[in-house]
Design an enzyme around this catalytic site. Structure first.
Site: not given
Ligand SMILES: NC(=O)C1=CN([C@@H]2O[C@H](COP(=O)(O)OP(=O)(O)OC[C@H]3O[C@@H](n4cnc5c(N)ncnc54)[C@H](OP(=O)(O)O)[C@@H]3O)[C@@H](O)[C@H]2O)C=CC1
Ligand SMILES: CC(=O)C(=O)O
Ligand SMILES: [Mg+2]
Length: 602
Positions: A103, A168, A186, A257-258, A280-281, A427
């Site tokens: 993972y 993503r 997963k 997912e993603d 999940d996200d 991540n």
């Molecule tokens: N810990 C956990 O269990 C989980 C972690 N994650 C992690 O969360 C992260 C985001 O996932 P997700 O929301 O789906 O992805 P998205 O790509 O949809 O969202 C990323 C967000 O971050 C913003 N962003 C990116 N770069 C910058 C920057 N330099 N300055 C300010 N804002 C920025 C983007 O802005 P804009 O909207 O303007 O493009 C967007 O709003 C991933 O790395 C994923 O691995 C996700 C799910 C679970």
């Molecule tokens: C953990 C997870 O689901 C993610 O980083 O997208």
């Molecule tokens: Mg995910």
């Protein structure tokens, strides 16, 4: 003439062959000679019959002899695809060591390389997962029907599918079909952490093209070599897949997912009311962060009243907004705040700065709900500016931007708060907004910390005291949530089931874990924790009148009030019931030599 019409002896040989080659049924070097004789495998391996412990010991020694984590990933994938029971025995036995290899973070590296490595992850005929490309549209139902990960074991239907379109993948962006590592990873956690039968898991990657130029130019890329399709084609393809999947497997639970954020929100709202599914996200991450936040709030309660928190989300995608919405529920449910009051505790930042209604850009739909309207026309572009404006008690990173919580940001959080809550949740590890060590050093070791990918513990040099980081990863939620739902059989997953999974996770810590000020239970206990999450989801499903499993309804309904407290012998019995329903590679129920012998004689 087909080989199947060639008389019963041929059928028996086919059966014997598929048993001996089944990654699920074959026992490798532990198979006794009686089995080897029956399956005609004597002579195909050396004479010795070894114990399960010896077999595990050898596998672990091989694993540990590999030089890189990617090599370990490849070794583990091969093991899983050739000897399921051995693979899960070592995963379950060594969760702390192996989870990061199957993972996050290693799955991120594997996804980047997936087209290069995937042909070497399994013997021919054993698929890693189900690929459905745009070209398959006319044959979706047939392809889904004929997908059989393990020859011979075709009587069991899948209970859970994890489905991505690779758009993503973690914080690594659009990886196209290389995203397959994610549903595969997963689902391994569904098996290891929640005891879903591995034969009943279905990893799916949709191939709708990719906008990743590197992949498109890579001679080894295995997906469609075209840009992603437009929204109309996307939604109609996903719809066709959903219909075919549910036609073939009507009871299937589907985990999205993603997917890129806008699609993620749209798919969830399109299907959640009438399909057994969750994202999940958005929801799993929302729940896991809520759980850690509940425990963080308790740790800082003497300095910050729970309703006085100011939550700054760096990242406003599916995860950022999903978590913000889940935390909103906490303030409403536990602290009686109105929706408007709770919403005021949240500020979102994206690539353009603080998300406000008067920023002058066209906000994505999912950002509008939390967009601020109280900024008096001021716009704040940088994180530093937003921190000065908001003065957050908690800084939550879901931006995929590694290292953005730099020393200055962390120092400022430490000036503003006695115990700043800093959650760099992106991540894999390289995308985390800061490391645990940096957060400790930058706050005089006062930080309350959780990250998406595990960081090592940190020993404070001056005191010699070791502090442990939390791992706020949805792996603490989705396995238990899925298991509870599969057992109780509701037709849909509700917000309350998600909320209760967070609440159950937050109360699952042992006294020792609490005394160490952990936010989450240790990973080695995840199987027990998932059973508790599942039990809480079952109780909630019965409470909502949505459960359809008669035995469960009967068992839970009579004690529902006491079960809601998650204490007492009734609760222990329910958790035990869940555990008894978990697949276990060491259980006779799942691997029975006598049964194997009789199957070979059928
Ligand atoms: N810990 C956990 O269990 C989980 C972690 N994650 C992690 O969360 C992260 C985001 O996932 P997700 O929301 O789906 O992805 P998205 O790509 O949809 O969202 C990323 C967000 O971050 C913003 N962003 C990116 N770069 C910058 C920057 N330099 N300055 C300010 N804002 C920025 C983007 O802005 P804009 O909207 O303007 O493009 C967007 O709003 C991933 O790395 C994923 O691995 C996700 C799910 C679970
Ligand atoms: C953990 C997870 O689901 C993610 O980083 O997208
Ligand atoms: Mg995910």
């Amino acid at each position: 003439m087909s080989k199947y019409t060639n008389g019963s002896s041929h059928r028996n040989i086919d059966r014997i062959e598929s048993i001996s080659r089944s990654p699920y049924l074959n026992q490798g070097t532990t198979a006794p000679h009686s089995i080897r004789n029956a399956l005609h495998t004597s002579g195909l391996m050396p004479f010795a019959v070894e114990s399960v412990d010896q077999q595990k010991k050898r596998a672990l020694a091989q694993l540990r002899s590999k030089n890189t984590d990617l090599e370990k990933y490849i070794f583990l994938a091969w093991l899983r695809n050739t000897n399921v029971s051995l693979f899960y025995r070592i995963v379950i036995g060594e969760l702390e060591e192996i989870t990061p290899l199957i993972y996050t973070p290693t799955v991120g590296t594997a996804c980047l390389e997936y087209s290069h490595i995937s042909p070497f992850l399994a013997p021919p005929g054993i698929p890693d997962g189900l690929y459905l490309s745009l070209n398959d549209l006319p044959n979706l139902t047939q392809i889904i029907k004929t997908y059989r990960p393990y020859p011979y074991d075709d009587t069991l239907t899948p209970q859970i599918a994890v489905i991505t379109d690779g758009s993503r993948i973690l914080g690594l962006g659009d990886l196209g079909v290389n995203g397959m590592g994610i549903p595969v990873g997963k689902l391994q956690l569904y098996v290891a952490a929640a005891g879903i039968d591995p034969r009943r898991t279905l990893p799916i990657t949709l191939d709708l093209g990719t906008n990743n130029e590197k992949n498109l130019k890579d001679e080894f890329y295995l997906g469609l070599r075209s840009k992603r399709v437009d929204d109309d084609q996307f939604y109609s393809f996903v719809d066709a897949v959903m219909k075919s999947l549910l036609k073939v497997y009507p009871e299937l639970l589907i985990q999205f997912e993603d997917f890129s954020s806008e699609h993620a929100f749209d798919l969830l709202s399109k299907y959640r009311e009438n399909t057994f599914c969750f994202n999940d996200d958005i929801q799993g991450t929302g729940a896991v962060v809520l759980s850690g936040f509940i425990n963080a709030v308790k740790l800082v309660e003497k300095d910050v009243h729970p309703t006085r928190h100011r939550l700054l989300f760096f990242g406003a995608g599916s995860a950022g907004v999903g978590v913000a919405k889940q935390l909103l529920e906490f303030f409403k449910v536990e602290h009686g705040m109105s929706e408007e009051e709770a919403k005021r505790l949240v500020w979102l930042v994206d690539t353009k700065g603080l998300v406000t209604l008067d920023r002058g850009d066209n906000l994505a739909k999912h950002k509008v709900y939390f967009a601020r309207d109280d900024n008096d026309g001021n716009q704040f572009k940088t994180l530093e500016e937003v921190i000065e404006y908001v003065k957050p008690t908690a800084l939550i990173g879901l931006s995929s931007t590694g290292g953005v919580f730099n020393e200055k940001i962390i120092n400022r959080m430490a000036e503003l708060n006695k115990n700043p809550i800093i959650f760099p949740l992106s991540n894999p590890r390289v995308n985390a907004e800061c490391t645990f060590e940096d957060a400790m050093k930058g706050t005089d070791n006062r930080v309350i910390f959780a990250s998406g990918t595990a960081f090592p513990e940190y020993t404070v040099p001056e005191t010699g005291k070791t502090k442990y980081p939390g791992q706020g990863n949805n792996m603490y939620i989705f396995p238990g949530l899925g298991l509870g739902a599969i057992l109780a059989k509701p037709k849909v997953i509700t917000d309350k089931q998600i909320y209760i999974s967070a609440s159950a996770l937050s109360t699952s810590l042992t006294e020792e874990e609490k005394s160490l000020e952990l936010l989450y239970p240790v990973v080695s206990r995840i199987r027990h924790v998932s059973a508790q999450v599942a039990a809480a989801v079952i109780v909630e499903t019965v409470e909502e009148g949505l459960a359809r499993d008669k035995q469960i309804i009967e068992m839970v309904q009579k004690d529902i009030e006491v079960l809601k407290t998650r204490k007492g012998k009734e609760w222990d019995n329910l958790v035990k019931f869940v555990q008894e329903n978990m697949w276990d590679p060491d259980s006779e129920k799942f691997f029975n030599t006598e049964e194997l012998l009789s199957k070979s004689k059928m």
